[in-house]
Design a protein around this motif. Sequence first.
Motif, PDB file in Angstrom:
ATOM      1  N   PHE A  13      -7.452 -13.068  -6.918  1.00  0.00           N
ATOM      2  CA  PHE A  13      -6.754 -12.168  -5.504  1.00  0.00           C
ATOM      3  C   PHE A  13      -6.275 -10.721  -5.769  1.00  0.00           C
ATOM      4  O   PHE A  13      -5.372 -10.504  -7.116  1.00  0.00           O
ATOM      5  CB  PHE A  13      -5.347 -12.581  -5.393  1.00  0.00           C
ATOM      6  N   ARG A  14      -5.384  -9.968  -4.932  1.00  0.00           N
ATOM      7  CA  ARG A  14      -5.826  -8.658  -4.504  1.00  0.00           C
ATOM      8  C   ARG A  14      -4.196  -8.747  -3.892  1.00  0.00           C
ATOM      9  O   ARG A  14      -4.242  -9.501  -2.386  1.00  0.00           O
ATOM     10  CB  ARG A  14      -6.434  -7.910  -4.645  1.00  0.00           C
ATOM     11  N   ASN A  15      -3.505  -8.020  -3.663  1.00  0.00           N
ATOM     12  CA  ASN A  15      -2.134  -7.689  -2.683  1.00  0.00           C
ATOM     13  C   ASN A  15      -1.483  -9.520  -2.301  1.00  0.00           C
ATOM     14  O   ASN A  15      -1.566  -9.719  -1.468  1.00  0.00           O
ATOM     15  CB  ASN A  15      -2.762  -6.911  -1.346  1.00  0.00           C
ATOM     16  N   GLY A  16      -1.387  -9.547  -3.690  1.00  0.00           N
ATOM     17  CA  GLY A  16      -0.220 -11.031  -3.206  1.00  0.00           C
ATOM     18  C   GLY A  16      -1.184 -12.458  -3.543  1.00  0.00           C
ATOM     19  O   GLY A  16      -1.204 -13.760  -2.289  1.00  0.00           O
ATOM     20  N   THR A  52       2.824  -8.598   8.339  1.00  0.00           N
ATOM     21  CA  THR A  52       4.077  -7.511   9.020  1.00  0.00           C
ATOM     22  C   THR A  52       5.381  -7.854   8.841  1.00  0.00           C
ATOM     23  O   THR A  52       5.485  -9.339   9.112  1.00  0.00           O
ATOM     24  CB  THR A  52       2.621  -8.113   9.469  1.00  0.00           C
ATOM     25  N   PRO A  53       6.273  -7.502   9.784  1.00  0.00           N
ATOM     26  CA  PRO A  53       5.907  -5.798   9.896  1.00  0.00           C
ATOM     27  C   PRO A  53       5.926  -5.142   8.740  1.00  0.00           C
ATOM     28  O   PRO A  53       5.484  -3.727   8.613  1.00  0.00           O
ATOM     29  CB  PRO A  53       7.125  -5.929  10.622  1.00  0.00           C
ATOM     30  N   ALA A  54       6.730  -5.569   7.391  1.00  0.00           N
ATOM     31  CA  ALA A  54       6.684  -3.895   6.459  1.00  0.00           C
ATOM     32  C   ALA A  54       6.323  -4.881   5.165  1.00  0.00           C
ATOM     33  O   ALA A  54       6.233  -6.127   4.820  1.00  0.00           O
ATOM     34  CB  ALA A  54       8.189  -3.507   6.241  1.00  0.00           C
ATOM     35  N   SER A  55       5.912  -4.205   4.262  1.00  0.00           N
ATOM     36  CA  SER A  55       5.290  -4.906   2.901  1.00  0.00           C
ATOM     37  C   SER A  55       4.743  -4.025   1.421  1.00  0.00           C
ATOM     38  O   SER A  55       5.252  -2.612   2.475  1.00  0.00           O
ATOM     39  CB  SER A  55       4.409  -6.194   3.022  1.00  0.00           C
ATOM     40  N   SER A  56       3.567  -4.038   0.959  1.00  0.00           N
ATOM     41  CA  SER A  56       3.330  -3.314   0.479  1.00  0.00           C
ATOM     42  C   SER A  56       1.823  -3.669   0.425  1.00  0.00           C
ATOM     43  O   SER A  56       1.908  -4.630   0.065  1.00  0.00           O
ATOM     44  CB  SER A  56       3.897  -2.666  -1.184  1.00  0.00           C
ATOM     45  N   VAL A  57       0.608  -2.771  -0.340  1.00  0.00           N
ATOM     46  CA  VAL A  57      -0.710  -3.084  -0.691  1.00  0.00           C
ATOM     47  C   VAL A  57      -1.219  -2.497  -2.026  1.00  0.00           C
ATOM     48  O   VAL A  57       0.154  -1.486  -2.173  1.00  0.00           O
ATOM     49  CB  VAL A  57      -1.386  -2.897  -0.087  1.00  0.00           C
ATOM     50  N   THR A  58      -2.045  -2.625  -2.596  1.00  0.00           N
ATOM     51  CA  THR A  58      -2.321  -1.391  -3.854  1.00  0.00           C
ATOM     52  C   THR A  58      -4.172  -1.592  -3.772  1.00  0.00           C
ATOM     53  O   THR A  58      -4.373  -1.945  -3.447  1.00  0.00           O
ATOM     54  CB  THR A  58      -2.325  -2.618  -5.492  1.00  0.00           C
ATOM     55  N   ILE A  59      -3.737  -0.034  -3.894  1.00  0.00           N
ATOM     56  CA  ILE A  59      -4.844   0.665  -3.664  1.00  0.00           C
ATOM     57  C   ILE A  59      -5.238   1.140  -5.412  1.00  0.00           C
ATOM     58  O   ILE A  59      -4.236   2.361  -5.692  1.00  0.00           O
ATOM     59  CB  ILE A  59      -5.365   1.922  -2.188  1.00  0.00           C
ATOM     60  N   GLY A  89     -13.608   3.719   1.793  1.00  0.00           N
ATOM     61  CA  GLY A  89     -13.816   2.963   1.033  1.00  0.00           C
ATOM     62  C   GLY A  89     -13.417   1.854  -0.274  1.00  0.00           C
ATOM     63  O   GLY A  89     -13.740   0.966  -0.682  1.00  0.00           O
ATOM     64  N   ALA A  90     -11.965   2.231  -0.937  1.00  0.00           N
ATOM     65  CA  ALA A  90     -11.436   1.763  -1.426  1.00  0.00           C
ATOM     66  C   ALA A  90     -10.861   0.898  -0.675  1.00  0.00           C
ATOM     67  O   ALA A  90     -10.747   0.178   0.663  1.00  0.00           O
ATOM     68  CB  ALA A  90     -10.230   3.287  -1.485  1.00  0.00           C
ATOM     69  N   VAL A  91     -11.240  -0.417  -1.986  1.00  0.00           N
ATOM     70  CA  VAL A  91     -10.400  -1.497  -1.433  1.00  0.00           C
ATOM     71  C   VAL A  91      -9.091  -1.751  -1.332  1.00  0.00           C
ATOM     72  O   VAL A  91      -7.788  -0.984  -2.777  1.00  0.00           O
ATOM     73  CB  VAL A  91     -10.672  -2.872  -2.488  1.00  0.00           C
ATOM     74  N   VAL A  92      -8.663  -2.407  -0.335  1.00  0.00           N
ATOM     75  CA  VAL A  92      -7.026  -2.144  -0.427  1.00  0.00           C
ATOM     76  C   VAL A  92      -6.383  -3.932  -0.684  1.00  0.00           C
ATOM     77  O   VAL A  92      -7.216  -4.817   0.123  1.00  0.00           O
ATOM     78  CB  VAL A  92      -6.593  -2.255   1.043  1.00  0.00           C
TER      79      VAL A  92
END
Length: 92
Positions: A13-16, A52-59, A89-92
Amino acid sequence: MVGANGGTHTMIFRNGGVARALLTTAITASDGINPPTPPATFTVNSASGFVTPASSVTIDGEQIGYSSVTGNTFTISSRGSSPISHNIGAVV
């Protein structure tokens, strides 16, 4: 993924574990550092499943905070301690 013996499933899993998408706009190392008017944004192919509405991602290993999502566009609220550029094209 299925293990080599066909019996065990391995899940990554990415981004939780919430969502996964691909960047459709590039992010420069300076985007979102000193928030301009209008604020810096980035767009993905699908924002479905992101918090949503706010959080974070890893790229590319960098954590990027966002304050809102409109359609498939995220508004950047914070960047990691050493911001880097991220290509389409980077994975989010």
